[in-house]
Scaffold this motif. Structure first.
Motif, mmCIF file in Angstrom:
data_model
loop_
_atom_site.group_PDB
_atom_site.id
_atom_site.type_symbol
_atom_site.label_atom_id
_atom_site.label_comp_id
_atom_site.label_asym_id
_atom_site.label_seq_id
_atom_site.Cartn_x
_atom_site.Cartn_y
_atom_site.Cartn_z
ATOM 1 N N LYS A 185 -35.195 -41.792 -16.144
ATOM 2 C CA LYS A 185 -34.528 -41.972 -15.723
ATOM 3 C C LYS A 185 -33.285 -42.420 -17.064
ATOM 4 N N GLU A 186 -33.005 -42.322 -18.173
ATOM 5 C CA GLU A 186 -31.827 -42.829 -19.095
ATOM 6 C C GLU A 186 -31.409 -41.371 -19.467
ATOM 7 N N GLU A 187 -32.349 -40.494 -18.745
ATOM 8 C CA GLU A 187 -31.625 -39.062 -19.340
ATOM 9 C C GLU A 187 -30.973 -38.380 -17.981
ATOM 10 N N LEU A 188 -31.298 -38.678 -17.362
ATOM 11 C CA LEU A 188 -30.863 -38.074 -16.213
ATOM 12 C C LEU A 188 -29.748 -39.563 -15.790
ATOM 13 N N TYR A 189 -29.472 -40.546 -15.996
ATOM 14 C CA TYR A 189 -28.188 -40.976 -15.762
ATOM 15 C C TYR A 189 -27.040 -40.647 -16.838
ATOM 16 N N VAL A 190 -27.337 -40.002 -17.935
ATOM 17 C CA VAL A 190 -26.463 -39.770 -19.206
ATOM 18 C C VAL A 190 -26.457 -37.791 -18.489
ATOM 19 N N ILE A 191 -26.946 -37.237 -18.022
ATOM 20 C CA ILE A 191 -26.831 -36.083 -17.644
ATOM 21 C C ILE A 191 -26.297 -36.196 -15.609
ATOM 22 N N ASP A 192 -26.466 -37.242 -15.058
ATOM 23 C CA ASP A 192 -25.333 -37.825 -14.521
ATOM 24 C C ASP A 192 -24.088 -37.972 -14.542
ATOM 25 N N ASN A 193 -23.722 -38.104 -15.469
ATOM 26 C CA ASN A 193 -22.611 -38.267 -16.071
ATOM 27 C C ASN A 193 -22.314 -37.324 -16.774
ATOM 28 N N ILE A 194 -22.337 -36.656 -16.825
ATOM 29 C CA ILE A 194 -22.080 -34.388 -16.962
ATOM 30 C C ILE A 194 -21.373 -33.361 -15.886
ATOM 31 N N GLU A 195 -20.652 -33.120 -15.652
ATOM 32 C CA GLU A 195 -19.952 -32.371 -15.017
ATOM 33 C C GLU A 195 -20.499 -31.352 -15.281
ATOM 34 N N LEU A 196 -21.659 -31.079 -14.337
ATOM 35 C CA LEU A 196 -22.289 -29.787 -14.403
ATOM 36 C C LEU A 196 -21.965 -28.888 -13.561
ATOM 37 N N GLU A 197 -21.508 -27.009 -14.044
ATOM 38 C CA GLU A 197 -21.148 -25.881 -13.356
ATOM 39 C C GLU A 197 -22.396 -25.459 -13.079
ATOM 40 N N LYS A 198 -21.904 -25.070 -11.442
ATOM 41 C CA LYS A 198 -22.531 -24.636 -10.378
ATOM 42 C C LYS A 198 -23.865 -23.179 -11.399
ATOM 43 N N GLY A 199 -25.446 -23.425 -10.885
ATOM 44 C CA GLY A 199 -26.464 -22.376 -11.819
ATOM 45 C C GLY A 199 -27.063 -23.201 -13.232
ATOM 46 N N ILE A 200 -26.216 -24.341 -13.476
ATOM 47 C CA ILE A 200 -26.949 -24.996 -14.682
ATOM 48 C C ILE A 200 -28.224 -26.053 -13.804
ATOM 49 N N ALA A 201 -29.149 -25.415 -14.520
ATOM 50 C CA ALA A 201 -30.580 -26.494 -13.861
ATOM 51 C C ALA A 201 -30.662 -27.748 -15.115
ATOM 52 N N LYS A 202 -31.683 -29.234 -14.175
ATOM 53 C CA LYS A 202 -31.416 -30.036 -15.267
ATOM 54 C C LYS A 202 -32.511 -30.006 -15.197
ATOM 55 N N ASN A 203 -33.180 -29.426 -16.495
ATOM 56 C CA ASN A 203 -34.929 -29.219 -16.782
ATOM 57 C C ASN A 203 -35.172 -29.764 -17.754
ATOM 58 N N ARG A 204 -36.110 -29.644 -18.706
ATOM 59 C CA ARG A 204 -36.589 -31.175 -19.173
ATOM 60 C C ARG A 204 -35.587 -30.769 -20.660
ATOM 61 N N ALA A 205 -36.311 -29.077 -21.432
ATOM 62 C CA ALA A 205 -35.041 -28.856 -22.729
ATOM 63 C C ALA A 205 -33.608 -29.611 -22.350
ATOM 64 N N LEU A 206 -33.075 -29.345 -21.041
ATOM 65 C CA LEU A 206 -31.242 -29.519 -20.794
ATOM 66 C C LEU A 206 -31.991 -31.358 -21.033
ATOM 67 N N LEU A 207 -31.458 -31.923 -20.758
ATOM 68 C CA LEU A 207 -32.328 -33.086 -20.284
ATOM 69 C C LEU A 207 -32.506 -33.887 -22.162
ATOM 70 N N ASP A 208 -33.882 -33.259 -22.224
ATOM 71 C CA ASP A 208 -34.169 -33.812 -23.595
ATOM 72 C C ASP A 208 -33.016 -33.101 -25.123
ATOM 73 N N ASN A 209 -32.649 -32.538 -24.507
ATOM 74 C CA ASN A 209 -31.464 -31.896 -25.721
ATOM 75 C C ASN A 209 -29.823 -33.087 -25.560
ATOM 76 N N ILE A 210 -29.758 -32.884 -24.133
ATOM 77 C CA ILE A 210 -27.939 -34.018 -24.208
ATOM 78 C C ILE A 210 -28.507 -35.183 -24.730
ATOM 79 N N PHE A 211 -29.793 -36.234 -24.043
ATOM 80 C CA PHE A 211 -30.137 -37.485 -23.942
ATOM 81 C C PHE A 211 -30.132 -37.279 -25.685
#
Length: 170
Positions: free
Chosen positions: A84-110
């Motif tokens: 939930k925290e990872e999703l909260y952070v990534i939901d506040n980041i503007e993702l360009e079209k075509g960028i998937a919210k996969n586990r690797a991206l969520l974990d790295n950004i968090f």
């Protein structure tokens, strides 16, 4: 409604459920629960994310779930709050079209988000294509201090990216 993280169902299903219904996990949370959440997130960042193989991660997850059940912890799933925290952070980041919210991206950004805000050095290591550079670019684009587009980042420090590339000489 509290959403249950289930490895078999996967992150995509969890994301779809999250879009459809409001999550009430943090409504009316007392200070003791906040402390428990903090400990849970600390274990996630300090231990879980550092484990390279899936089997060992699953073993830690099982052990943490046993502990949470014994403590009658709200949620009862070790990965529920960190995701939930990872999703909260990534939901506040503007993702360009075509960028998937996969586990690797969520974990790295968090991981980057936590390390930067706690002024802790971090090395993100992984195979090519596991969102290391993308994570850094997205965090760099979002964490602009007062100039940030999203309110989450406005009160956080502005980061200045200095990248260095190197390769071993033989």
């Amino acid at each position: 409604m509290v959403y249950e993280w289930n490895r078999e169902i996967g992150l995509n299903f969890y994301l779809e459920k999250k879009k459809k219904k409001e999550d009430n996990l943090y409504k009316n949370v007392d200070s003791l629960s906040i402390q428990k959440f903090s400990v849970l997130l600390a274990v996630f960042v300090c231990y879980y994310l550092r484990i390279p193989d899936i089997k060992t991660r699953e073993e830690l997850e099982e052990e943490m779930n046993k502990i949470l059940r014994e403590l009658s912890f709200k949620g009862k799933d070790f990965l529920e709050i960190p995701i939930k925290e990872e999703l909260y952070v990534i939901d506040n980041i503007e993702l360009e079209k075509g960028i998937a919210k996969n586990r690797a991206l969520l974990d790295n950004i968090f991981s980057l988000f936590v390390a930067i805000n706690n002024k802790v050095p971090i090395f993100i290591v992984g195979k090519p294509g596991c969102s290391k550079s993308l994570s850094v670019q997205l965090i760099n684009k979002s964490m602009k201090g007062d100039s940030s587009k999203k309110s989450l980042f406005k009160d956080l420090p502005k980061i200045i990216l200095s990248s260095y590339q190197g390769s071993m000489r033989i």
